[in-house]
Motif scaffolding. Structure first.
Motif, short mmCIF file in Angstrom:
data_model
loop_
_atom_site.label_atom_id
_atom_site.label_comp_id
_atom_site.label_asym_id
_atom_site.label_seq_id
_atom_site.Cartn_x
_atom_site.Cartn_y
_atom_site.Cartn_z
N GLN A 174 -17.24 -28.75 -8.46
CA GLN A 174 -18.12 -29.04 -9.60
C GLN A 174 -19.59 -28.76 -9.26
OE1 GLN A 174 -16.89 -29.19 -12.38
NE2 GLN A 174 -15.82 -31.09 -12.92
N ALA A 175 -20.00 -29.07 -8.04
CA ALA A 175 -21.39 -28.80 -7.64
C ALA A 175 -21.65 -27.30 -7.57
CB ALA A 175 -21.68 -29.47 -6.31
N VAL A 176 -20.70 -26.54 -7.07
CA VAL A 176 -20.85 -25.09 -7.00
C VAL A 176 -20.93 -24.50 -8.40
CG1 VAL A 176 -19.71 -22.93 -6.34
CG2 VAL A 176 -19.81 -24.84 -4.73
N ARG A 177 -20.08 -24.97 -9.31
CA ARG A 177 -20.11 -24.48 -10.69
C ARG A 177 -21.46 -24.79 -11.34
NH1 ARG A 177 -16.96 -26.97 -14.02
NH2 ARG A 177 -16.38 -25.24 -15.38
N THR A 178 -22.01 -25.96 -11.04
CA THR A 178 -23.33 -26.33 -11.56
C THR A 178 -24.39 -25.37 -11.03
OG1 THR A 178 -22.68 -28.65 -11.71
CG2 THR A 178 -25.04 -28.18 -11.73
N GLY A 179 -24.34 -25.07 -9.74
CA GLY A 179 -25.28 -24.14 -9.15
C GLY A 179 -25.19 -22.76 -9.78
N LEU A 180 -23.98 -22.30 -10.03
CA LEU A 180 -23.80 -20.99 -10.66
C LEU A 180 -24.35 -20.98 -12.08
CD1 LEU A 180 -20.18 -20.23 -9.42
CD2 LEU A 180 -22.27 -19.08 -8.67
#
Length: 490
Positions: A68-74
């Motif tokens: 979820q954090a990676v998706r937010t960063g993207l």
């Protein structure tokens, strides 16, 4: 550039704002344990042995929180660091049983990105602006101290202890309360679109630490203060307004700003000092020995990217360019993921986009405001809305009749077709019936007919209104207009 300035006795001042937003990651379990994360559970009912720091209990990383954090960063076009590490931030407090918080100081999961805030002349944002995001790191939340349960003791609830947070750190790029408010709203919308945080600030799942300093325009940054745990967009803006003015007053009186942590009091709309940061705490950060460095594969990152939905800026552009919806309507309809999903379900059921957007903006929003409901609680479903719009488009209902049907739908939940059938609300284009009514209207208003023929053409609207009233709003307005023109010009 923002035109926001604070006018002091000695000249203008500029405010410099940076925000650290803590967003609770949507996941069924905590960052390093299997304990549940549901909001509103009984105190200390969602605490594992890991959360309680029992001897020998080791953390196990929750992969969903990282995803979820990676998706937010993207979603904010940020750099995703293929190698990151968890550190221990050591301090003692009663709501932190371990005596340290597991966070990411030196090597965060997400690097630099940007968030675009839109122009809003009324709010004092003359042009769109990119706000830099310095980093997003993942960390565990602390528990909660309750000071109002006992006259002499404080209680500790560890339900939140170990819950996964994303700390989203902006650059000091904002220059007005309006820009900060727009940034928080846009960030919250992005998190909700992505599904990585529910953005419910009133429940504590998203809160902001507000960093404020003031300076003369063009000078170096001043000394900043940090106001902790502000839990609404309105309070973020109020915090900045008060704190900036307070700092200007101090400086113009010959004083100095003390670097400190402050709290916002929503009752008075003011901030107050909590603790000084003159002597910075030594948290003795060091790599957590119980957790290996986090290494992401390109395949994992691409899977995260592929899972992203259409984001609000792209959706807004598509509504305007491909669906022909006005820029204002597109702004409102894409501001929240839930609203956009509801609207697109209306289109999926066959509604014409421009007609649907105008109806949603006027009729639906008006009704929901009147009822005190949000879109999730709408008494009318998207398929029902599409069915109502289809009845207008095919001439079954006039605009007036559709409003009547909509009000009945709100009260009963019935489909528009059922309401039209049972209550006889179908629009008529029967020229014979309409001609008969028009003849009566003109016969009873001979004086106004004469005035119309003498050039007072504004009376045409009077005749239309009288005809529609006489026919209970069921006459086809287009047919009424055509037959009236014919009769008046005979």
């Amino acid at each position: 550039m923002s035109n926001y300035r604070i006018q002091g006795a000695t000249g203008d001042w500029e405010v410099v704002i940076g925000l650290e937003v803590h967003a609770q990651v949507v996941s069924n379990s905590k960052l390093f344990s299997g304990a549940a994360t549901a909001f509103g559970a009984e105190q200390n009912s969602q605490v594992s042995l890991v959360d309680a720091a029992m001897p020998g209990m080791l953390p196990v990383l929750n992969g969903e929180c990282i995803r979820q954090a990676v998706r937010t960063g993207l979603a904010i076009n940020a750099e995703i660091n293929r190698w990151s590490r968890f550190d221990r931030k050591n301090y003692f407090y009663a709501d932190l049983p371990q005596g340290y918080q597991i966070s990411q100081l030196y090597h965060p999961l997400v690097g630099e990105g940007t968030i675009l805030i839109d122009a809003d002349e009324k709010a004092g944002i003359p042009e769109a602006k990119h706000i830099g995001v310095e980093r997003i790191h993942v960390e565990q939340d602390a528990g909660k101290l309750m000071h109002d349960q006992h006259p002499t003791m404080s209680y500790v609830d560890l339900n939140r202890c170990g819950v996964a947070l994303m700390e989203i750190v902006s650059r000091p790029d904002m220059r007005s309360p309006a820009e900060a408010g727009a940034y928080v709203r846009k960030l919250r919308a992005l998190l909700r679109y992505v599904g990585s945080c529910d953005g419910n600030m009133e429940e504590g799942s998203m809160r902001a630490d507000v960093n404020v300093s003031v300076r003369r325009p063009g000078e170096e940054f001043g000394t900043r203060t940090e106001t902790k745990n502000v839990n609404s967009v309105r309070f973020v803006m109020a915090t900045i307004e008060h704190e900036a003015n307070r700092q200007v007053d101090v400086l113009e009186a010959g004083g100095k700003i003390v670097q400190e942590t402050r709290l916002f009091d929503p009752d008075s709309g003011t901030t107050r000092s909590m603790r000084s940061k003159e002597d910075a705490h030594d948290y003795r950060y060091f790599p957590d020995p119980d957790l290996l460095p986090l290494v992401l594969t390109e395949e994992f990152i691409e899977e995260c990217r592929a899972s992203l939905p259409e984001l609000p800026d792209a959706k807004r552009a598509r509504y305007i360019e491909q669906l022909g919806i006005s820029a204002y309507n597109a702004d409102v309809l894409t501001a929240e993921a839930e609203m956009a999903r509801w609207f697109e379900k209306v289109l999926d059921n066959g509604a014409e986009p421009k007609q649907a957007s105008n109806w949603v903006m006027s009729e639906l929003f008006g009704a929901l405001n009147r009822l005190g409901k949000g879109i999730a609680d709408s008494p009318v479903s998207p398929p029902q809305a599409a069915e109502l719009l289809a009845l207008v488009a095919d001439g079954t209902l006039s605009g007036t009749l559709s409003k009547q049907v909509f009000e009945i739908m709100l009260d009963t939940g019935d489909s528009p077709a059922k309401i039209v059938e049972e209550r006889g609300l179908k629009q008529t284009s029967d020229t014979g019936a309409i001609d008969a009514v028009i003849a009566d209207i003109l016969g009873n208003n001979a004086d106004k007919v004469a005035q119309y023929k003498d050039g007072k053409e504004a009376l045409f609207g009077f005749f239309v209104g009288q005809t529609m009233k006489a026919m209970g709003g069921k006459a086809n307005p287009q047919v009424v207009n055509e037959l009236l023109k014919k009769a008046l010009n005979a």
